[in-house]
Design a protein around this motif. Structure first.
Motif, PDB file in Angstrom:
ATOM      1  N   LEU A 189       0.811  -1.217   0.000  1.00 39.45           N
ATOM      2  CA  LEU A 189       0.000   0.000   0.000  1.00 39.45           C
ATOM      3  C   LEU A 189       0.845   1.269   0.000  1.00 39.45           C
ATOM      4  O   LEU A 189       0.317   2.372   0.130  1.00 39.45           O
ATOM      5  N   MET A 190       2.169   1.107  -0.162  1.00 41.13           N
ATOM      6  CA  MET A 190       3.043   2.284  -0.209  1.00 41.13           C
ATOM      7  C   MET A 190       2.675   3.259  -1.333  1.00 41.13           C
ATOM      8  O   MET A 190       2.583   4.476  -1.086  1.00 41.13           O
ATOM      9  N   PRO A 191       2.466   2.796  -2.572  1.00 44.23           N
ATOM     10  CA  PRO A 191       2.120   3.753  -3.640  1.00 44.23           C
ATOM     11  C   PRO A 191       0.833   4.520  -3.339  1.00 44.23           C
ATOM     12  O   PRO A 191       0.778   5.747  -3.506  1.00 44.23           O
ATOM     13  N   TYR A 192      -0.191   3.794  -2.890  1.00 48.53           N
ATOM     14  CA  TYR A 192      -1.466   4.424  -2.549  1.00 48.53           C
ATOM     15  C   TYR A 192      -1.288   5.435  -1.424  1.00 48.53           C
ATOM     16  O   TYR A 192      -1.774   6.575  -1.496  1.00 48.53           O
ATOM     17  N   ASN A 193      -0.570   5.028  -0.384  1.00 49.28           N
ATOM     18  CA  ASN A 193      -0.360   5.918   0.761  1.00 49.28           C
ATOM     19  C   ASN A 193       0.432   7.160   0.370  1.00 49.28           C
ATOM     20  O   ASN A 193       0.125   8.273   0.824  1.00 49.28           O
ATOM     21  N   PHE A 194       1.444   6.980  -0.468  1.00 49.49           N
ATOM     22  CA  PHE A 194       2.270   8.129  -0.861  1.00 49.49           C
ATOM     23  C   PHE A 194       1.466   9.137  -1.668  1.00 49.49           C
ATOM     24  O   PHE A 194       1.579  10.351  -1.448  1.00 49.49           O
TER      25      PHE A 194
END
Length: 246
Positions: A189-194
């Motif tokens: 979920l790093m891309p979404y969170n960023f």
């Protein structure tokens, strides 16, 4: 006591904790004594109002704001309450991109793991009862990708249309190890969170929620998800080649 009854008990305890935090908001040392209304934002207007209120308190009561935010974030993730996008945007507005990004990644993984634990220990039979077809489908996919399970889990998290709430509930039933689950959520979920926290850091410039996730953004997230499948595809090919050579 039926295991399922622990869930409302835990919900009541965590709700009480949030209520105590919200009603004991500290006083400001400045002339501005307006407390405002603390609530989970469900619209852009709510989000901007809550962000403005907490920004006032952050300067003098940073620890309070941090504890309140972390508690609220884990609460929503634990009980699969929709609206993570608003919490991520709020994080970006309150703490800036480079402090909020690792924070929300950790909170997302922690809250999802709490949801995983509730399902595993208290609600497993009900998830199986109410979602039999989905569980069967996911079980087949897990078995098909068992040799590269972590990359398959990353794909599910990277893909923007995946039902994260259901993945959290189903993972213990699919016998996905908790450590693998945690890190697949943390990384996946790093891309979404960023994207969310980066947009939240410019909250005053947002005019609608459509500014957060454009078509181009969804295409990028889908592309990242497909890249996560490459190792899985390669490992399957190598396994099939090895079986044929035996």
């Amino acid at each position: 006591m039926e295991p399922i009854l622990w869930i409302p008990a835990i919900l009541a305890g965590m709700t009480t904790w949030l209520y105590v935090l919200s009603v004991n908001i500290p006083e400001l040392g400045t002339n501005n004594t307006q407390k405002g209304d603390l609530k989970f934002p469900t619209s852009l207007e709510d989000l901007q109002s809550v962000a403005n209120l907490l920004m006032m308190y952050k300067e003098e009561h940073f620890l309070y704001v941090l504890v309140l935010f972390c508690s609220a974030y884990i609460y929503k993730q634990t009980f699969a309450i929709p609206g993570s996008v608003f919490m991520n945007l709020l994080a970006g507005a309150l703490f800036g991109v480079w402090r909020s990004f690792p924070l929300v990644c950790l909170l997302t993984a922690t809250g999802a793991t709490c949801c995983y634990s509730l399902s595993k220990y208290f609600g497993k039979q009900y998830v199986i009862k109410y979602f039999p077809d989905k569980i069967k489908f996911m079980q087949e996919k897990v078995e098909e990708n068992y040799d590269s399970l972590f990359f398959f889990l990353l794909f599910l998290r990277f893909f923007p249309m995946s039902p994260n709430w259901f993945l959290n509930l189903a993972s213990p039933i699919l016998n996905i190890p908790v450590y693998m689950f945690f890190f697949s959520v943390f990384i996946g979920l790093m891309p979404y969170n960023f994207i969310c926290v980066q947009t939240g850091s410019m909250l005053s410039q947002i005019t609608s929620m459509e500014d957060v996730f454009t078509t181009a953004t969804f295409i990028k997230l889908a592309g990242i998800a497909l890249v996560a499948l490459v190792p899985s595809f390669i490992m399957k090919k190598l396994k099939n080649k090895k079986l044929k050579s035996m």
